[in-house]
Design an enzyme around this catalytic site. Structure first.
Site, PDB file in Angstrom:
ATOM      1  CG  HIS A   1      60.399  52.060  34.327  1.00 22.62           C
ATOM      2  ND1 HIS A   1      59.874  52.640  33.187  1.00 22.62           N
ATOM      3  CD2 HIS A   1      60.868  50.846  33.944  1.00 22.62           C
ATOM      4  CE1 HIS A   1      60.006  51.817  32.166  1.00 22.62           C
ATOM      5  NE2 HIS A   1      60.620  50.715  32.591  1.00 22.62           N
TER       6      HIS A   1
ATOM      7  CG  HIS B   1      64.727  48.019  34.258  1.00 23.57           C
ATOM      8  ND1 HIS B   1      63.774  47.063  33.993  1.00 23.57           N
ATOM      9  CD2 HIS B   1      64.464  49.059  33.417  1.00 23.57           C
ATOM     10  CE1 HIS B   1      62.974  47.494  33.036  1.00 23.57           C
ATOM     11  NE2 HIS B   1      63.372  48.706  32.672  1.00 23.57           N
TER      12      HIS B   1
END
Length: 137
Positions: free
Chosen positions: A100, A102
């Protein structure tokens, strides 16, 4: 999907999120523990533990999502800039083992320091490390 992965459970709709963006392959939502308000996460829907496990073709989808969500986060928060970061593996601060990114909205003087700078002993040390990295590409 990994039944033990919180992000896989969010993708499956088992855990709610503040959804920002969704396609067939990508999901983006607000981080539940933001560094700054508007801190968003962009991730592949399929479970991939880290950067090295992402299929190359998925990169285009992730980049398009980061661009769209990043623009919207900056506009909605009034930010002057945006940090895009990815932690890979526990030693680098990855808390959820599902790849993932940010997206963190930033303003001048906001006090957020992400990295402390370091240095090399000299050009020789830097050249040796560069050669060792090139040899492994």
């Amino acid at each position: 999907m990994s039944s033990e992965c919180i992000f896989c459970r969010i993708v499956a709709g088992e855990i709610p999120c503040a959804k920002l963006y969704e396609t067939e392959t990508v999901l983006a939502f607000l981080d539940i523990a933001p560094v700054r308000k508007g801190h968003a996460l962009v991730l592949p829907k399929a479970h991939h533990p880290d950067l090295w496990s992402l299929p190359a073709g998925l990169g285009d989808d992730l980049l398009a999502a980061m661009q769209a969500v990043g623009r919207a986060v900056v506009a909605a928060t009034g930010a002057e800039g945006l940090n895009v970061g990815m932690n890979n593996r526990e030693a680098a601060g990855q808390l959820v083992p599902h790849a993932h990114f940010h997206l963190i909205p930033r303003n001048a003087g906001d006090g957020l320091a992400l990295w402390a700078q370091s240095s090399y002993a000299g050009q020789v040390e830097m050249a040796r490390l560069a050669e060792a990295i090139r040899a492994r590409i």
